[in-house]
Enzyme design. Structure first.
Site, PDB file in Angstrom:
ATOM      1  N   ASP A 132      -5.065  -5.061   5.817  1.00 47.30           N
ATOM      2  CA  ASP A 132      -6.144  -4.830   6.774  1.00 47.30           C
ATOM      3  C   ASP A 132      -5.546  -4.222   8.034  1.00 47.30           C
ATOM      4  OD1 ASP A 132      -8.217  -5.858   5.175  1.00 47.30           O
ATOM      5  OD2 ASP A 132      -7.788  -7.900   5.790  1.00 47.30           O
ATOM      6  N   ASP A 146     -13.327  -2.038   2.985  1.00 45.29           N
ATOM      7  CA  ASP A 146     -14.362  -3.012   3.335  1.00 45.29           C
ATOM      8  C   ASP A 146     -15.567  -2.318   3.969  1.00 45.29           C
ATOM      9  OD1 ASP A 146     -12.562  -4.973   2.479  1.00 45.29           O
ATOM     10  OD2 ASP A 146     -11.826  -5.358   4.507  1.00 45.29           O
TER      11      ASP A 146
END
Length: 176
Positions: A132, A146
Site C-alpha cells: 500500500d 483498491d
C-alpha cells in the site's frame, strides 16, 4: 449497384462481438493491474526512506498481510492468498460470462474490479502481503488496485439503479 440503393454493412456475428468484448474487458483489466503493479514497484523503491507529502493523499509505504482494512491479518498467509484467489477467480468468471451482453459501462466497471483484484493477488503471491502507498491520515493506507475495486463497485451499484446491465435483445424482423 443500382442508383438509390445503399450498401449496409452487415452486423458483426454474435460470436465475434462476444470475443471482442471479452478481449476488451480482459485487456482493460490487465492494463489497470499493470498500472497498479508498476506503482507498487515504484513505491517499494522510492518510499522506503521517507514518505512524500502530497496533500490530500500522501505517499507512504505500508504492507498489509490481511484483506480489506487488514481483515484476517492474523490468518495464515496461505488462507488469505487462497481466499483472495477464489474471489478473483469468481470475478473473472462473472466478467467472462457477462461481457458478451453487458453494456459498456458495466464492462468497464467489471474490468476495474477484476484489474484491481488481479493486481492485489499478484502482489500478495510474492511475499504474502499487499503493498500500500496512498495515505490520507484518516483512512487506512491503500493502493490504486483498491481504488479500482472501490470505483468499479460503486459504479455497478449506481448502474444497477439505471436499468439492466444487458443490452436489449435484437428482435428478428417481422413479416408484417
Amino acid at each position: 449497384m443500382s442508383p438509390g440503393r445503399t450498401t449496409v454493412r452487415p452486423a458483426a456475428p454474435a460470436a465475434g462481438r462476444a470475443a471482442r468484448r471479452r478481449i476488451w474487458l480482459l485487456l482493460t483489466a490487465g492494463v489497470l493491474a499493470g498500472i497498479d503493479l508498476g506503482a507498487k514497484a515504484w513505491a517499494q523503491k522510492a518510499l522506503v526512506d521517507a514518505p512524500i507529502e502530497a496533500w490530500p493523499v500522501n505517499l507512504q509505504l505500508a504492507f498489509n498481510p490481511g484483506m480489506a482494512f487488514s481483515f484476517a491479518a492474523d490468518a495464515p498467509a496461505g488462507v488469505v492468498i487462497a481466499v483472495a484467489g477464489v474471489i478473483t477467480a469468481g470475478v473473472a468468471i462473472w466478467a467472462w460470462r457477462m461481457a458478451p451482453t453487458a453494456r459498456l459501462p458495466w464492462r468497464a466497471a467489471t474490468a476495474a474490479i477484476l484489474g484491481g483484484a488481479i493486481a492485489n493477488v499478484i502482489d500478495r503471491a510474492g511475499d504474502s502481503v499487499v503493498t500500500d502507498y496512498l495515505h490520507t491520515g484518516w483512512w487506512p493506507t491503500f493502493n490504486l488496485a483498491d481504488v479500482f475495486i472501490v470505483l468499479g463497485g460503486i459504479s455497478i451499484v449506481v448502474l444497477s439503479f439505471f436499468g439492466s446491465e444487458h443490452e436489449p435483445a435484437k428482435q428478428a424482423p417481422s413479416d408484417d
